[in-house]
Every structure is written in C-alpha cells, then in structure tokens.
Write a protein that holds these residues in place. Structure first.
Motif, short mmCIF file in Angstrom:
data_model
loop_
_atom_site.label_atom_id
_atom_site.label_comp_id
_atom_site.label_asym_id
_atom_site.label_seq_id
_atom_site.Cartn_x
_atom_site.Cartn_y
_atom_site.Cartn_z
N GLU A 1 0.83 -1.19 0.00
CA GLU A 1 0.00 0.00 0.00
C GLU A 1 0.88 1.25 0.00
O GLU A 1 2.05 1.20 0.36
CB GLU A 1 -0.89 0.03 1.25
CG GLU A 1 -1.80 -1.16 1.41
CD GLU A 1 -2.60 -1.08 2.71
OE1 GLU A 1 -2.52 -0.04 3.41
OE2 GLU A 1 -3.30 -2.05 3.03
N LYS A 2 0.27 2.38 -0.38
CA LYS A 2 0.95 3.67 -0.28
C LYS A 2 -0.10 4.77 -0.17
O LYS A 2 -1.27 4.57 -0.46
CB LYS A 2 1.85 3.92 -1.48
CG LYS A 2 1.13 4.21 -2.78
CD LYS A 2 2.12 4.58 -3.88
CE LYS A 2 1.39 4.92 -5.19
NZ LYS A 2 2.32 5.32 -6.25
N LYS A 3 0.34 5.94 0.27
CA LYS A 3 -0.54 7.09 0.39
C LYS A 3 -0.51 7.89 -0.91
O LYS A 3 0.55 8.15 -1.46
CB LYS A 3 -0.13 7.97 1.56
CG LYS A 3 -0.33 7.35 2.92
CD LYS A 3 -1.81 7.23 3.30
CE LYS A 3 -2.43 8.58 3.57
NZ LYS A 3 -3.83 8.47 4.07
N GLU A 4 -1.68 8.27 -1.39
CA GLU A 4 -1.81 9.18 -2.53
C GLU A 4 -2.69 10.33 -2.08
O GLU A 4 -3.91 10.22 -2.05
CB GLU A 4 -2.45 8.47 -3.73
CG GLU A 4 -1.51 7.65 -4.56
CD GLU A 4 -2.15 7.13 -5.84
OE1 GLU A 4 -3.37 7.35 -6.04
OE2 GLU A 4 -1.45 6.49 -6.63
N LYS A 5 -2.05 11.43 -1.68
CA LYS A 5 -2.77 12.57 -1.12
C LYS A 5 -3.58 12.10 0.08
O LYS A 5 -3.02 11.66 1.07
CB LYS A 5 -3.64 13.22 -2.20
CG LYS A 5 -2.84 13.80 -3.36
CD LYS A 5 -3.73 14.44 -4.40
CE LYS A 5 -2.90 15.01 -5.54
NZ LYS A 5 -3.73 15.63 -6.60
N THR A 6 -4.90 12.14 0.00
CA THR A 6 -5.72 11.75 1.16
C THR A 6 -6.14 10.28 1.10
O THR A 6 -6.83 9.81 2.00
CB THR A 6 -6.98 12.63 1.22
OG1 THR A 6 -7.75 12.45 0.03
CG2 THR A 6 -6.61 14.10 1.37
N LYS A 7 -5.72 9.57 0.06
CA LYS A 7 -6.16 8.19 -0.12
C LYS A 7 -5.05 7.20 0.21
O LYS A 7 -3.86 7.51 0.08
CB LYS A 7 -6.60 7.95 -1.58
CG LYS A 7 -7.75 8.82 -2.04
CD LYS A 7 -8.02 8.57 -3.51
CE LYS A 7 -9.15 9.46 -4.03
NZ LYS A 7 -9.39 9.25 -5.48
N THR A 8 -5.46 6.02 0.62
CA THR A 8 -4.55 4.88 0.70
C THR A 8 -4.89 3.95 -0.45
O THR A 8 -6.06 3.62 -0.66
CB THR A 8 -4.70 4.13 2.03
OG1 THR A 8 -4.38 5.01 3.11
CG2 THR A 8 -3.77 2.92 2.08
#
Length: 211
Positions: free
Chosen positions: A128-135
C-alpha cells in the motif's frame, strides 16, 4: 533440514498469499466498476521516455457505462457503443468507423482493461501507499506472453472504494505511459447516445466505414 523446510513453507505461504491478494483486489475493483453505473472521470496521461523524462502529456475526460465509453482528449474523440467504434481526430474532416476486436479495444476500453488480469498475467501484490488523502493498493501485472508491447503494468486501487486511481504501462521500447485519474464520479445517469457519434454535431465530416 527441518529449519530449511520451515523456511521453504514460509516462503511458499508468503508468495501464495501475495498472488491471492492481488487477484482478490482486482476482482473487487472489477466488481466495483460493474456496480458503479454511469461514470465520468477526468484524467491525465503522461508519456515518458527511457530516461524517465516526460515527452508528452495531455488531459482528458471519460464517460463510461459498462462496456460503452466516450474518451475526449485534445487530439480527438473516441466513441464506443459496445459494438461499433468511431474515432475522430479534432480538426480533421473525417471520422473512422470500425468494429474493433478485443485486442484492439484493450488499449482504450476501461471494461476490457479491467478484465485483462484474469488470464495471461502473473499478479504481484506490492503493498500500500498514500496518494494525497487516499490509501491505495499497488498491484503489478506481468504478461506471460511474448507478443505484448509492454513488459509490465502497475495499477493502483483506492482501498476505500476499490476504484482504480492510476494505470502505468512500461513499454518494451522504453516508452512508458502513466494514466492518472484526477477526479471520478460514479452513479451518473448517462444516456446511451453519448457513446454514439452524432453526424449532425459535426457537419461536413465524412464518415469512413472500415467495417
């Protein structure tokens, strides 16, 4: 010997779980798309050369419903009603009509793209990774055949909604393409005629029937 066997069993379990997770994630993404109804999305496509330098970038908008789509980018518009495809280069005086094959649709059809993983690919869950406010989940798709134009595909999927957020293909010729979804709306009421070329809206444009 027992220690070595234990390590082997552990590795088999880990890699088996990774592949299963990848397929489960893509299954959920496919199901989410099929349940989404009409979809509108704005996107950016970046093309990079072998050195990772962006050589071309364009924004566009997509209208999607099941296996139907309309893709509008600065260069042109593509309509597909589930059987017939119309391709219009903006500024030209003709539109090409065809009944594309599944292989031809794979490069442009979201519904076909979302089904590609089911056969002919090795699937790897990359975490997983963070994309702005999303995981987002990261899944790597490696084609098993030698005839594909790309060596691998990386997709990211919103963990909360199971909707795709990006698709990257890594070409064997050193050219990579990255599709990034900037904004998406599901449950949109889209009439079927949106996915059909309307000659009245393009007076003077010649219809070239390639069927």
């Amino acid at each position: 010997m027992k220690k070595n066997i234990s390590i082997l069993v552990f590795l088999l379990c880990v890699f088996g779980l990774s592949a299963q997770n990848a397929k489960d994630i893509l299954d959920k993404a496919n199901l989410a798309y099929n349940k989404a109804g009409g979809i509108t999305a704005s996107f950016t496509v970046n093309t990079e050369d072998v050195k990772g330098k962006t050589v071309y970038s364009q924004d566009g908008k997509a209208y999607l419903k099941g296996n139907k789509f309309k893709i509008d980018v600065p260069d042109g518009i593509t309509w597909f009603d589930g059987k017939t495809q119309w391709v219009y280069a903006k500024g030209s005086d003709e539109v090409n009509v065809s009944n594309p094959t599944g292989e031809e649709l794979a490069g442009v059809s979201p519904s076909v793209l979302l089904s590609l993983y089911k056969t002919g690919f090795k699937l790897n869950y990359k975490g997983e990774k963070k994309e702005k406010t999303k995981t987002v989940y990261i899944v790597e798709m490696i084609p098993l055949g030698k005839k594909t134009e790309f060596s691998k595909m990386i997709v990211t999927i919103d963990k909360a909604t199971n909707i795709f957020t990006s698709v990257s293909t890594y070409g064997k010729d050193g050219v990579d393409n990255h599709l990034i979804i900037n904004k998406i709306q599901t449950g949109v009421n889209l009439a079927d005629n949106i996915f059909i070329f309307n000659k009245k809206e393009y007076p003077g444009v010649e219809v070239i029937d390639l069927r």
